[in-house]
Design an enzyme around this catalytic site. Structure first.
Site: not given
Ligand code: TPP
Ligand code: TPP
Ligand code: MG
Ligand code: MG
Lengths: 339, 327, 339, 327
Positions: A73, A142
């Site tokens: 971000e 959230h």
């Molecule tokens: C700081 C932040 N930005 C965006 C999000 C929204 N978000 C939740 S899960 C996710 C994807 C995360 O991917 P990854 O780290 O690969 O973990 P996975 O869900 O695949 O286990 C995003 C962008 C968040 N929770 N926190």
């Protein structure tokens, strides 16, 4: 996702806030080659965003102008700020408002201050779109409404819509504004069809101008975002009880429309300020303080405030339901003011 | 000094920038000590070669995002001295009308877009300027400078990853002066090498002697060429040393005395000057007269600043938004 | 650094706020083996912090308990939170309050919420010390008062002292508090000798309890931090004009001492709320809103607020001087209330 | 599968954990579809081996900071099913009294200290738990898990650098399931290799097949041994795949069909099961009866959850601070 029960669905559903914002995006990009946008998953290979608001945009306008980003971000906000310094008009999505917490430096120390600190040599005409709002059981990290933080920050404007028309008009006006604007979008009312028109491309909602969504004479409700939806519902119910409620949707939370609010408050003499954010030190405090100061001795009752509970947003349904006022709670607060 | 790689005219020009940058710092410290201007000042003395080389290579339309310790970068990039000094003095004629001050100097006509006081925050913004360059189909490049200490903050890493995956024309110029406030570089930077972190982002990372004009010139030229050609970002770790404490006037007892005196003995600006004379690239007279010119320019700028009017309290209402809005 | 002209130096200078905080640190570490601290430059090899507050601490108590850190505010806050979850009592320094902007996620989404989100299974007894305040010409990114953001965040308490005794007592009480506390320290008044005693080790200032620093009958000033210093000076001046000013220093900004404030407001009927933070949407708004609501019809004048200007903090001296109220501005605001 | 390195009993035990974790996910999806419990659910189906191995090696006093997609990690670490399910159902008997929910599950008796919904935020907190371990002169270790997408956020980098310079017993477990929401790993992660970033922090970085029990066991054991011995942190990049969309029920059309079906065909849990039988480590009957036991345990937990009382609105006033304070 579906609209939770507390959001009243209008009788003649024609359009959603989400559709209005999607159209605003399309119209902006079609009109202005300087329009660019970035955020997690926004481009078509990633499905056009988690709500699909930008679906089709990258295919139509190119993936140089419509960019998916890493989960970074600070990098997102920095890229938006930098591009705006060079004459572009970025719309940056910070998916959920709680994630602004990792980008506050970029937003507050930079986007909001660069015009002032440069003595007006540079400016940051960006729109930060961000979604939030309780109702889906997402719990403590959230759903926060953090508009008070940004309202307290000179140099950035804060908007939120409660109708599709306003959503369209605000995004377009925010986009054209020469300064940074944060547009807060309420997720749970995104998907609820409301009986409004999809505006045409000329529609704008001037920043800083509130809307009187219900005219009334007994009580003024000053509110915005989802709480304005609830307030309209409460006003409809109370009309049946012979109580005439004026609903003022600020639309621009900062700087807010003092003139319209004070005129309504002067007329009714009774004011309720309502928001989903935590009540204490929320935007309602500023509004109440100003109304009380400006209309000292002219009010029939002290300005009343309702807002989110003094806790993190809870997960469990009965707690989530109790966390922020619904139409019933607003209605009883209004009845209280008439006692 | 392995300066064979650059021609004499370039070397002379680099020296001229460095001499101006050095003289400006000396004047700043003098003016503060004399009480003529009160300001929080981050001396860059010792780091002059880096921005002198950058200034030599960059165009006016290339952009710069720098930091509180960045006046050397700005002068290298062509910040006019009158607007600079008037801003340092907090006057209305300053580039920022006195609103920004030494930590927020800005001068867009020479591409000096952002000066930040927040460690690491120059980098994410530089990416945006780089993105805009590409959208404009321009080959201009976007520079951000930051310190060794900054390399450990999140913003820098997010920016490097984004620059790499977007293949942006961003050049990350880390000026490793071995200290971050009172903290030594090695103690807080895992691995003891910032350039090597670039590999993790699939971008070239080069550690150079930032006090060596030729080495710096070669490395920076290459990074700029890469960026102009659309081949993506580069991380340069430019080794250098800052001669004074973190802020001018602070207690610098945390800096080992021998390290400091060795660095000062190897002062890169007089070293370059001596080299120019030894190699007959310039004569003592030529340089001395150039240096006198510089002093006169600075005299003029300081005088301009001190004669300029102060801002009025009412100025606070303006430049918050484009249009004044009663809040 | 030296104290700027607007800070009134008391007649019998005996002790500084900085010295009181340094003593609190020493006493805490001597008494509690669970005390740990971290922040940029805090340990002795780095000089004991930019103000030397912790000088000697790492040498005395070991560099495992007193740690200098990289410039990584998220890592600093995370380490404090984690250690507190395991029973330690970290004092974490975020050098300047503007740098909390890079650690808001850790502070707001985690430190403040973990107790609630875990249903009380975990807690985060940390103190976040942070310095701020205008007066040194640092400009837009080093001087902000952001207490309103934290006051709006359920789960974290906010304190600020305006005397050495309170500084000592607040840091000790904050340290012993079972929940996260942010202690905001005013840099420009740090170094000003004030005629107070260096408290002994038993001294505590209970959180949530305001101090009446001047008793008076005509006007109440509700304030904190440096503005309390200014308010005391203004009260002293106005006493000479026959105006009796009651100065209420909140000390704990959130949750604030409603009882003391309302009692004073009830007594005087005239209230000025003053802070250095931007006036709009500042903590003063909440205080004004509550007083107006609770004492509706009982006040002689509407609650008046003064605060920082609606801009970034400016660099140039005349602008910086005009940015936030000094004792003169407070005095005229008080006179206004009596008109 | 090169599982020679671990003994049969261990392999069987890993399978048992994996089977429970898998069954729990299957039940969760069923319960949501049936409408019995409404929740936002992040299925970890496909990633079971990683936490099964971790659970095998870790002690109860070792701590875990995990993420929204972390129920597999928690079950691996011993989260009791009744308290888990009651929390998922939002009941007062849940471990967090219904206040936390699926994204904030916590259970300190088994070292499950933090579950975060913010990408990257598990890592900085894990360092604090590691620091506390060392202050306690304990050899316990601190685990944080996070995804591939998280590797690009600032918090992770700050945490890795701090862990390295402080030599903390933190183990960074990146579960690279190739997707971050709708975004493919390669597209947004410069270098296409997360483990290699560890070099920039002078810490071991190992990419392992997280679906291979033996490989995972060896790598994780080594990291734990290093941490317990006071030798500092390790970054493990555990390659795996998530079988469903980001949140259960979302449109997963961004996941290439062949990639998905290939991964599902190589489902590591039935593969391990088959292996156990083929190598005569367990009989079909033994496993079947164990699996029936699991189902019964889950039945019990779900029933317990659904019979438990809901919280009362008044509960919002408590657990904000230790003592209730009128705000
Ligand atoms: C700081 C932040 N930005 C965006 C999000 C929204 N978000 C939740 S899960 C996710 C994807 C995360 O991917 P990854 O780290 O690969 O973990 P996975 O869900 O695949 O286990 C995003 C962008 C968040 N929770 N926190
Ligand atoms: C986010 C943030 N944290 C802390 C500071 C305080 N601070 C200012 S400069 C500095 C040291 C920076 O060192 P380095 O990056 O090496 O740059 P240098 O000053 O040596 O040029 C620190 C800690 C800051 N400005 N921003
Ligand atoms: Mg440095
Ligand atoms: Mg992933």
């Amino acid at each position: 996702m579906s609209a939770p029960a507390t959001v009243p669905v209008a009788k003649k559903p024609t359009v959603t806030i989400l559709a209005a914002l999607a159209k605003a995006y399309q119209d902006i990009f079609a009109e202005d080659p300087k329009a660019i946008t970035l955020g997690e998953d926004l481009a078509d290979p990633e499905g056009g965003g988690i709500t699909k608001m930008t679906k089709g945009l990258s295919t139509k306008f190119g993936d140089e102008r419509v960019r998916s980003t890493p989960i970074s971000e600070q990098a997102i906000m920095g890229a938006a700020i930098g591009a705006s310094l060079a004459g572009y008009r970025p719309i940056a999505e910070i998916m959920l408002m709680n994630f602004t917490t990792v980008a506050m430096d970029m937003i507050v120390n930079h986007a909001a201050k660069l015009r002032f600190m440069s003595g007006g040599q540079t400016s940051v005409p960006i729109v930060i779109r961000t979604m939030t709002g309780l109702g889906f059981g997402s719990g403590g990290q959230h759903c926060d409404y953090l508009e008070a933080w940004f309202a307290h920050t000179p140099g950035i404007k804060v908007c939120a819509a409660s109708t599709p028309e306003d959503a369209y008009g605000l995004l377009r006006a925010a986009y054209e504004d020469p300064d940074p604007v944060i547009l807060i979008e309420n997720l749970p009312t995104y998907f609820a069809p409301m009986s409004f028109e999809l505006p045409d491309a000329g529609h704008r909602v001037p920043l800083g101008k509130a809307a009187i969504q219900r005219e009334g004479t007994d009580v003024t409700v000053v509110t915005y975002a989802r709480m304005a939806v609830n307030a309209r519902a409460a006003a409809d119910v109370l009309a049946g009880e012979g109580i005439s409620v004026e609903v003022v949707d600020l639309r621009t939370i900062a700087p807010w429309d003092r003139e319209t609010v004070l005129a309504s408050a002067r007329k009714t003499g009774r004011v309720l300020v309502a928001h989903e954010a935590v009540k204490q030190h929320g935007v309602g405090a500023e509004i109440a303080a100003v109304i009380n100061e400006e209309l000292f001795g002219q009010l029939k009752k002290p300005v009343k405030r309702v807002g989110g509970a003094f806790s993190a947003v809870p997960y469990s349904k009965p707690l989530e339901n109790a966390y922020a006022p619904d139409a019933d709670v607003l209605a009883s607060a209004i009845r209280d003011l008439l006692r | 000094m392995s300066s064979n790689a650059i021609d004499n005219a370039t070397l002379l020009s680099i020296y001229k920038r460095a001499a101006l940058i050095k003289a400006n710092d000396e004047r700043a410290r003098k003016v503060i000590l004399s009480g003529q201007i009160a300001m929080v000042y981050y001396s860059y003395r010792g780091q002059e070669i880096i921005p002198s080389v950058m200034g030599e290579i960059l165009r006016d339309d290339d952009t710069l995002c720098t930091i509180y310790r960045g006046i050397h970068d700005m002068i290298g990039k062509g910040f006019p001295l009158r607007e600079l000094w008037a801003e340092l003095a907090g006057r209305r004629t300053g580039s920022c009308k006195g609103k920004g001050g030494p930590m927020h100097l800005t001068y867009p006509p020479r591409g000096i877009m952002v000066t930040t006081g927040i460690v690491g925050s120059s980098a994410p913004i530089a990416n945006g300027l780089a993105w805009a360059a590409r959208l404009d189909q321009s080959d201009r490049v976007s520079i951000c400078t930051f310190g060794d200490g900054a390399s450990n903050i999140g913003a820098i890493h997010e920016a490097m990853n984004l620059a790499s995956v977007w293949k942006l024309p961003t050049i990350f110029v880390c000026q490793n002066n071995l200290f971050a406030e009172h903290t030594t570089f090695e103690k807080m930077t895992a691995g003891g090498n910032i350039a090597s972190r670039a590999a993790g982002y699939a971008m070239p990372g080069v550690r150079v002697n930032g006090n060596d004009p030729a080495e710096m010139y070669l490395a920076f030229s290459e990074a700029v060429a890469r960026a102009r050609a659309g081949e993506g970002p580069t991380l340069l770790e430019c080794m250098t040393f800052r001669f004074f404490g973190h802020t001018f006037g602070d207690d610098d007892s945390y800096m080992p005395k021998e390290q400091k005196s060795a660095a000062m003995a190897a002062d890169p600006v007089p070293a370059l000057r001596a080299r120019l004379i030894a190699d007959r690239i310039a004569t003592e007279d030529e340089l001395a007269s150039f240096e006198a010119e510089i002093e006169a320019q600075i005299d003029d700028a300081v005088a301009f600043a001190l004669e300029s009017p102060w801002p009025e309290p009412d100025d606070l209402r303006f430049d918050v938004f484009e249009k004044e809005i009663a809040a």
